[in-house]
Design an enzyme around this catalytic site. Sequence first.
Site, PDB file in Angstrom:
ATOM      1  N   TYR A 101     -36.341  -6.356  -5.864  1.00 59.99           N
ATOM      2  CA  TYR A 101     -36.365  -7.712  -6.418  1.00 59.99           C
ATOM      3  C   TYR A 101     -36.854  -7.697  -7.863  1.00 59.99           C
ATOM      4  CZ  TYR A 101     -37.450 -12.678  -6.895  1.00 59.99           C
ATOM      5  OH  TYR A 101     -37.513 -13.971  -7.326  1.00 59.99           O
TER       6      TYR A 101
ATOM      7  N   VAL B 210     -43.383 -20.765  -5.585  1.00 60.69           N
ATOM      8  CA  VAL B 210     -42.778 -22.066  -5.299  1.00 60.69           C
ATOM      9  C   VAL B 210     -42.524 -22.071  -3.803  1.00 60.69           C
ATOM     10  CG1 VAL B 210     -40.830 -23.597  -5.761  1.00 60.69           C
ATOM     11  CG2 VAL B 210     -41.731 -22.127  -7.580  1.00 60.69           C
TER      12      VAL B 210
END
Length: 656
Positions: A553, A586
Amino acid sequence: MKSLWNDTEAAAHAGDLALRCYTSRLLGRDRSLVLHGGGNTSVKLVERNVLGVEEELLYVKGSGWDLETIEEAGFAPVRLAHLRALAGLASLADPVMVSELATNTTRAGAPAPSVEAILHAILPHKFVDHTHADAVLAITNTRDGEARIREAFGDLVVVIPYVMPGFDLARLCAERFPAQAGPSTIGMVLLNHGIFSFGETARQSYERMVSLVDRAEQYLRRERAWDLPAPPAREAPRAARELAALRRSISAAAGFPVVMARHADARSLGFCGRADVADIAGRGPATPDHSIRTKCVPMVGRDTDAYAAAYRKYFAAMEPQAKERKTPLDPAPRLVLDRELGLVGVGRTARDSAIVAEIYAHTMDVIERAEALGGYRALPQKDLFDVEYWDLEQAKLRKGGKPPALAGEVALVTGAGSGIGKACVAALLARGAAVVGLDLNPGVAAMHDRADFLGLACDVTSGEQLAAAIERTADAFGGLDMLVLNAGIFPGGRRIEALPTDEWLRVMRVNVDANLVLLRECHPFLKLSPRGGRVVVIGSKNVPAPGPGAAAYSASKAALNQLARVAALEWGSDGIRVNSLHPNAVFDTGLWTEEVLAARAAHYGKSVEEYKRSNVLRTEVTSRDVAELAAEMCGPLFSKTTGAQVPVDGGNERVI
Ligand code: ZN
């Protein structure tokens, strides 16, 4: 044409005003009768006012309401005696008439009464229905239109020559109607404009409209002008770049970005492919009501400069009226008819462009049927011009005030079905942009039901699917100005020694490769953007501060970050800005279920609330926070910024 009256439905509407709503909606449901705010209806009622005095009121459609969806609140109650008295004046200026209508409305907060209110008032019938029926226009808009109307309707209707809507028309009808009406009169035809019907009940007035329009259709059938020859089957050519180039030149002529809706169905291509298209389409719109939306003359072909020059000449030829208009000259077309592109509606918003295209789909029917009757004839240009630049109508169109920041612009968002992508769609729509949302989940198609949103199921790792999505974007909205690269995957945490090559490659394919393809394929469109293209990359805190267990990632987001920086360098001279956001933590996205969140919080020995706010500002970061900044980066605030990377993470000690 058949009546849509249904006893069961009607029984649910108690009282004359409720039934007035019901049959108005029946009219509105048939697009061949009224389109987008066109047509109007009324009912005359006696009511007792607060002083106990009985008063006759005309409940007439208010401006801003569509017949299809009108409610009781959409009708303005106006004092009938006053309206009838006004009809007796020798003249009345438009602004004075509007003021009289407003000041004689008896309910505070009622919408502005239709400018045809006085006309409704002078007709001596309880219910009055008015439409711009295609079939009636096809008959009146011919050389011998008046004789044909009399032939089709006999003494069922009173026939009124064309006069611009407003006071003069009402006055003419007040004079002519009583003189011409007889025992069989059930309606009134206004040449080159439309038709009225009336009756003592809502049903009678509505069904008379249906029977009159049906009579017009039967007449066209008898004259072999109803069934139009099937257009030759023609595959719609792909034309995304041509559309974007056209949009750029039309936007330049208009002075603001426009949205364009392409209709390349067989019918539209057939009409646009006619050898005489410039001639027949150049004669003018089917009814003045349409000329405000579509302008009087469409552009045939793609030469915007030639159109603008011709339009300026037409405008100047209308002197001295043109000088008096408050509305400035706008030399851009609202409608394009092109052999390859088909029918293209142009507007300040996606809704406007769709309305223009739909109006013209009906205009094509009227023109071709009138041609079959011996020749389509619209009003003289001066009459059309008067309506196109009619202050009252222009004021109505302008009423929205200053357009939102991204009005007329088009955005594409990947990963639009949930989380940050979904919030980006909402933030861009709220700023007036038309938005295309791509997502693996086909549910994205139904995310918003509105003219300025198009949701497409799309696997961003498929170059073919991306190319098709871009093609659909151009067909739906005319081009592309803003690209939000949001789609990405985050596989479960895994240390490098246990990271399978397949997983690494899969993450790279979605988070990096797909974005390269999208940037490359969108570049020609972003370059043609009227205000300059914008790209917003949703990066990650992991770019400046990677985490253990997130090799694939972090590396993929770092690669995407470098790609964005190079794009900013390479595309600056094309006027394209490329900026990145680095969100962190988030939690209101699909990745974070309650369980995962609880597990991670426990891992750090924190409560979920503490964990969510474990940043410098001790604040929670939401998808909406990220999306608002992404949308703002597309707007004027960031117009001088490219290559920037802005964190949205509540402050992170490793980043700061
Ligand atoms: Zn009308």
